[in-house]
Write an enzyme that holds these catalytic residues in place. Structure first.
Site, PDB file in Angstrom:
ATOM      1  N   GLY A  54     -71.142  -3.671  42.123  1.00  0.00           N
ATOM      2  CA  GLY A  54     -70.076  -2.685  42.009  1.00  0.00           C
ATOM      3  C   GLY A  54     -70.067  -1.663  43.121  1.00  0.00           C
ATOM      4  O   GLY A  54     -69.054  -1.037  43.369  1.00  0.00           O
ATOM      5  N   ASN A 102     -66.473   4.690  34.725  1.00  0.00           N
ATOM      6  CA  ASN A 102     -65.543   4.023  35.640  1.00  0.00           C
ATOM      7  C   ASN A 102     -64.671   3.039  34.884  1.00  0.00           C
ATOM      8  O   ASN A 102     -65.074   2.431  33.903  1.00  0.00           O
ATOM      9  CB  ASN A 102     -66.307   3.340  36.786  1.00  0.00           C
ATOM     10  CG  ASN A 102     -66.618   1.885  36.495  1.00  0.00           C
ATOM     11  OD1 ASN A 102     -65.768   1.007  36.689  1.00  0.00           O
ATOM     12  ND2 ASN A 102     -67.837   1.625  36.009  1.00  0.00           N
ATOM     13  N   ARG A 103     -63.437   2.931  35.373  1.00  0.00           N
ATOM     14  CA  ARG A 103     -62.543   1.880  34.886  1.00  0.00           C
ATOM     15  C   ARG A 103     -61.859   1.248  36.097  1.00  0.00           C
ATOM     16  O   ARG A 103     -60.631   1.194  36.185  1.00  0.00           O
ATOM     17  CB  ARG A 103     -61.528   2.426  33.865  1.00  0.00           C
ATOM     18  CG  ARG A 103     -60.743   3.632  34.302  1.00  0.00           C
ATOM     19  CD  ARG A 103     -59.567   3.926  33.352  1.00  0.00           C
ATOM     20  NE  ARG A 103     -58.801   5.081  33.748  1.00  0.00           N
ATOM     21  CZ  ARG A 103     -59.046   6.329  33.360  1.00  0.00           C
ATOM     22  NH1 ARG A 103     -60.067   6.588  32.558  1.00  0.00           N
ATOM     23  NH2 ARG A 103     -58.283   7.321  33.785  1.00  0.00           N
ATOM     24  N   MET A 104     -62.700   0.824  37.051  1.00  0.00           N
ATOM     25  CA  MET A 104     -62.168   0.284  38.297  1.00  0.00           C
ATOM     26  C   MET A 104     -61.264  -0.923  38.033  1.00  0.00           C
ATOM     27  O   MET A 104     -60.219  -1.072  38.667  1.00  0.00           O
ATOM     28  CB  MET A 104     -63.307  -0.134  39.244  1.00  0.00           C
ATOM     29  CG  MET A 104     -64.341   0.952  39.556  1.00  0.00           C
ATOM     30  SD  MET A 104     -63.669   2.384  40.391  1.00  0.00           S
ATOM     31  CE  MET A 104     -63.411   1.734  42.022  1.00  0.00           C
ATOM     32  N   PHE A 106     -62.079  -4.323  38.378  1.00  0.00           N
ATOM     33  CA  PHE A 106     -62.262  -5.413  39.354  1.00  0.00           C
ATOM     34  C   PHE A 106     -61.314  -5.302  40.554  1.00  0.00           C
ATOM     35  O   PHE A 106     -60.574  -6.235  40.866  1.00  0.00           O
ATOM     36  CB  PHE A 106     -62.052  -6.796  38.705  1.00  0.00           C
ATOM     37  CG  PHE A 106     -63.178  -7.264  37.825  1.00  0.00           C
ATOM     38  CD1 PHE A 106     -64.424  -6.656  37.851  1.00  0.00           C
ATOM     39  CD2 PHE A 106     -62.993  -8.352  36.976  1.00  0.00           C
ATOM     40  CE1 PHE A 106     -65.461  -7.107  37.034  1.00  0.00           C
ATOM     41  CE2 PHE A 106     -64.014  -8.815  36.156  1.00  0.00           C
ATOM     42  CZ  PHE A 106     -65.247  -8.189  36.187  1.00  0.00           C
ATOM     43  N   SER A 169     -67.705  -6.678  31.856  1.00  0.00           N
ATOM     44  CA  SER A 169     -66.999  -5.480  32.302  1.00  0.00           C
ATOM     45  C   SER A 169     -66.063  -5.032  31.186  1.00  0.00           C
ATOM     46  O   SER A 169     -65.330  -5.851  30.633  1.00  0.00           O
ATOM     47  CB  SER A 169     -66.193  -5.760  33.566  1.00  0.00           C
ATOM     48  OG  SER A 169     -65.277  -4.697  33.762  1.00  0.00           O
ATOM     49  N   ASN A 171     -63.502  -3.274  31.565  1.00  0.00           N
ATOM     50  CA  ASN A 171     -62.228  -2.858  32.157  1.00  0.00           C
ATOM     51  C   ASN A 171     -61.256  -3.998  32.441  1.00  0.00           C
ATOM     52  O   ASN A 171     -60.226  -3.788  33.050  1.00  0.00           O
ATOM     53  CB  ASN A 171     -62.498  -2.061  33.430  1.00  0.00           C
ATOM     54  CG  ASN A 171     -63.391  -0.868  33.160  1.00  0.00           C
ATOM     55  OD1 ASN A 171     -63.119  -0.093  32.246  1.00  0.00           O
ATOM     56  ND2 ASN A 171     -64.478  -0.745  33.903  1.00  0.00           N
ATOM     57  N   THR A 172     -61.610  -5.202  32.021  1.00  0.00           N
ATOM     58  CA  THR A 172     -60.688  -6.328  32.136  1.00  0.00           C
ATOM     59  C   THR A 172     -60.439  -6.829  30.718  1.00  0.00           C
ATOM     60  O   THR A 172     -61.376  -7.281  30.059  1.00  0.00           O
ATOM     61  CB  THR A 172     -61.283  -7.441  33.024  1.00  0.00           C
ATOM     62  OG1 THR A 172     -61.388  -6.932  34.358  1.00  0.00           O
ATOM     63  CG2 THR A 172     -60.404  -8.681  33.035  1.00  0.00           C
ATOM     64  N   LYS A 207     -74.237 -11.772  33.061  1.00  0.00           N
ATOM     65  CA  LYS A 207     -74.358 -10.316  32.907  1.00  0.00           C
ATOM     66  C   LYS A 207     -73.710  -9.888  31.599  1.00  0.00           C
ATOM     67  O   LYS A 207     -72.527 -10.143  31.364  1.00  0.00           O
ATOM     68  CB  LYS A 207     -73.735  -9.581  34.087  1.00  0.00           C
ATOM     69  CG  LYS A 207     -73.962  -8.068  33.995  1.00  0.00           C
ATOM     70  CD  LYS A 207     -73.774  -7.388  35.319  1.00  0.00           C
ATOM     71  CE  LYS A 207     -73.968  -5.889  35.211  1.00  0.00           C
ATOM     72  NZ  LYS A 207     -73.830  -5.217  36.503  1.00  0.00           N
ATOM     73  N   ASN A 236     -74.467  -4.261  31.620  1.00  0.00           N
ATOM     74  CA  ASN A 236     -73.318  -3.585  32.233  1.00  0.00           C
ATOM     75  C   ASN A 236     -73.184  -2.140  31.686  1.00  0.00           C
ATOM     76  O   ASN A 236     -74.085  -1.648  31.030  1.00  0.00           O
ATOM     77  CB  ASN A 236     -72.056  -4.405  31.963  1.00  0.00           C
ATOM     78  CG  ASN A 236     -71.128  -4.434  33.150  1.00  0.00           C
ATOM     79  OD1 ASN A 236     -70.819  -3.375  33.700  1.00  0.00           O
ATOM     80  ND2 ASN A 236     -70.692  -5.609  33.558  1.00  0.00           N
ATOM     81  N   THR A 237     -72.073  -1.528  31.995  1.00  0.00           N
ATOM     82  CA  THR A 237     -71.818  -0.171  31.485  1.00  0.00           C
ATOM     83  C   THR A 237     -71.511  -0.245  29.988  1.00  0.00           C
ATOM     84  O   THR A 237     -71.182  -1.309  29.473  1.00  0.00           O
ATOM     85  CB  THR A 237     -70.619   0.460  32.222  1.00  0.00           C
ATOM     86  OG1 THR A 237     -69.503  -0.428  32.078  1.00  0.00           O
ATOM     87  CG2 THR A 237     -70.918   0.653  33.689  1.00  0.00           C
ATOM     88  N   GLY A 258     -75.500   5.369  34.024  1.00  0.00           N
ATOM     89  CA  GLY A 258     -76.375   6.484  34.377  1.00  0.00           C
ATOM     90  C   GLY A 258     -77.330   6.839  33.246  1.00  0.00           C
ATOM     91  O   GLY A 258     -77.578   6.049  32.339  1.00  0.00           O
TER      92      GLY A 258
END
Ligand SMILES: Cc1cc2nc3c(=O)[nH]c(=O)nc-3n(C[C@H](O)[C@H](O)[C@H](O)COP(=O)(O)O)c2cc1C
Length: 357
Positions: A54, A102-104, A106, A169, A171-172, A207, A236-237, A258
């Protein structure tokens, strides 16, 4: 430098840092003490501290990152076709908690561009530096996730030291559903075929999310053990929002990483170590800011410990500090190699570490 970067919005600071790293010429880091030398799936590592996926999603700064002295660098997640990810802002610092949300989604330059950069790095630097893992994602609009991952395996198998199939993830939409028993079994069958047909067979990791409950973990371990997967990345997060979160960003949507992730992700790692009993390699990631925390992940069963959020707060000098503290603690405990420390917590306490979810 880190103080300066913090004046910028989180993602701008991130882009600047990767930009600077991408300008560093190739070069060798100082050598690590012998006690830190170890292996992952039979491959030599100069030390057990890796960069988590990431930070360098597009493989822009591999040579610069290699210079910093990581034992392994995981690039990606990379999706087959380029995609923009979610709208900004999508990366938020929670400084009071040493955390990030984060919510990037991908954001990726796509297979082709990343493959080209990795090939260039290999031409110049060969295979002598840190292990380079490639973390594979899927395009948001793809209707066949397995096809996206299979394509990733076919394309990157010849250049990667290990591959990671990222099904965790947050965020997908729908991605985490691939961790359920039946979709996972079907996915792994497709991936085994892709792997059998690939030009090389680097170790394949899955993962996983740190939010899996005991039953889900047991089912995944059983399926992974019966598959071509050689290891697990835990994890992952998290979607959890512990009550200690502070500041105006604490309720943002996305994955939390974190410090608050250290205890839960380490407990889940220890549980997977128990469930897989040394038959799968484990990579531990989540909230590591110190040598003591890296050591705890090793003792919980990780052969490689990855960091990301701590670098956002502490900068690249942190890597050297973690390595020297880890070497010192190993020596204090009379442990002569990293391999000897791996999974020790499991042997010492016969009671399973309680997992929080
Ligand atoms: C901004 C950001 C982007 C991330 N992107 C990815 C990614 O593309 N693929 C992935 O597998 N993990 C990604 N992660 C998760 C990290 O690899 C790691 O698993 C997680 O942050 C926990 O480690 P940490 O607490 O040391 O950050 C990302 C994390 C952050 C903070």
């Amino acid at each position: 430098m880190m103080r300066l970067l913090r004046l910028f919005p989180a993602e701008t600071a991130h882009d600047l840092a990767v930009g600077v790293l991408s300008l560093l010429p190739a070069g060798s880091p100082r050598s690590d003490p012998q006690v830190l030398h170890t292996t992952l799936c039979g491959r030599d590592l100069r030390n057990p501290i890796g960069l988590a996926a990431g930070l360098d999603k597009d493989g822009r700064a591999i040579a610069g990152l290699a210079r910093l002295g990581f034992g392994a660098i995981e690039i990606g997640s990379v999706t087959p076709r380029p995609q923009a990810g979610n709208p900004r802002p999508r990366l938020f610092r929670l400084p009071e908690n040493g955390a990030v949300i984060n919510r990037m989604g991908f954001n990726s330059a796509g297979h082709e561009a990343v493959l080209r950069r990795l090939a260039r790095y290999r031409e110049r630097s060969g295979r002598n530096g840190p292990l380079i893992g490639v973390n594979l994602g899927k395009n948001r609009d793809s209707t066949d996730a397995a096809a996206d991952y299979a394509l990733g395996i076919a394309r990157f198998a010849g250049l990667a030291d290990y591959l990671v199939v990222n099904i965790s993830s947050p965020n997908t939409p729908g991605l985490r559903g691939l961790q359920a028993a039946e979709p996972l079994r079907a996915l792994l069958e497709r991936l085994a075929e892709a792997r059998a047909a690939a030009e090389a067979r680097p170790p394949l990791f899955l993962k996983l999310a740190p939010d899996l409950d005991r039953q889900e973990r047991a089912a995944i371990a059983e399926i992974a053990l019966a598959s071509a997967v050689e290891g697990l990345v835990i994890g992952n997060t998290t979607l959890a929002r512990p009550p200690e979160l502070r500041g105006r960003h604490r309720a943002e949507a996305g994955g939390l990483s974190g410090k608050p992730l250290f205890a839960p992700s380490t407990a889940v790692l220890a549980d997977f170590a128990r469930l897989t009993a040394g038959r799968l390699a484990l990579i531990g990631t989540g909230g590591v800011f110190s040598g003591a925390e890296a050591y705890a992940k090793l003792r919980a069963g990780a052969s490689l410990v990855q960091i990301y959020t701590a670098l956002i707060y502490e900068g690249p000098g942190l890597l050297r500090r973690i390595k020297s503290e880890l070497a010192r603690r190993l020596a204090e405990d009379g442990v002569t190699s990293v391999a000897e420390a791996v999974g020790r917590a499991r042997e010492v306490s016969s009671t399973a570490v309680a997992a929080p979810y």
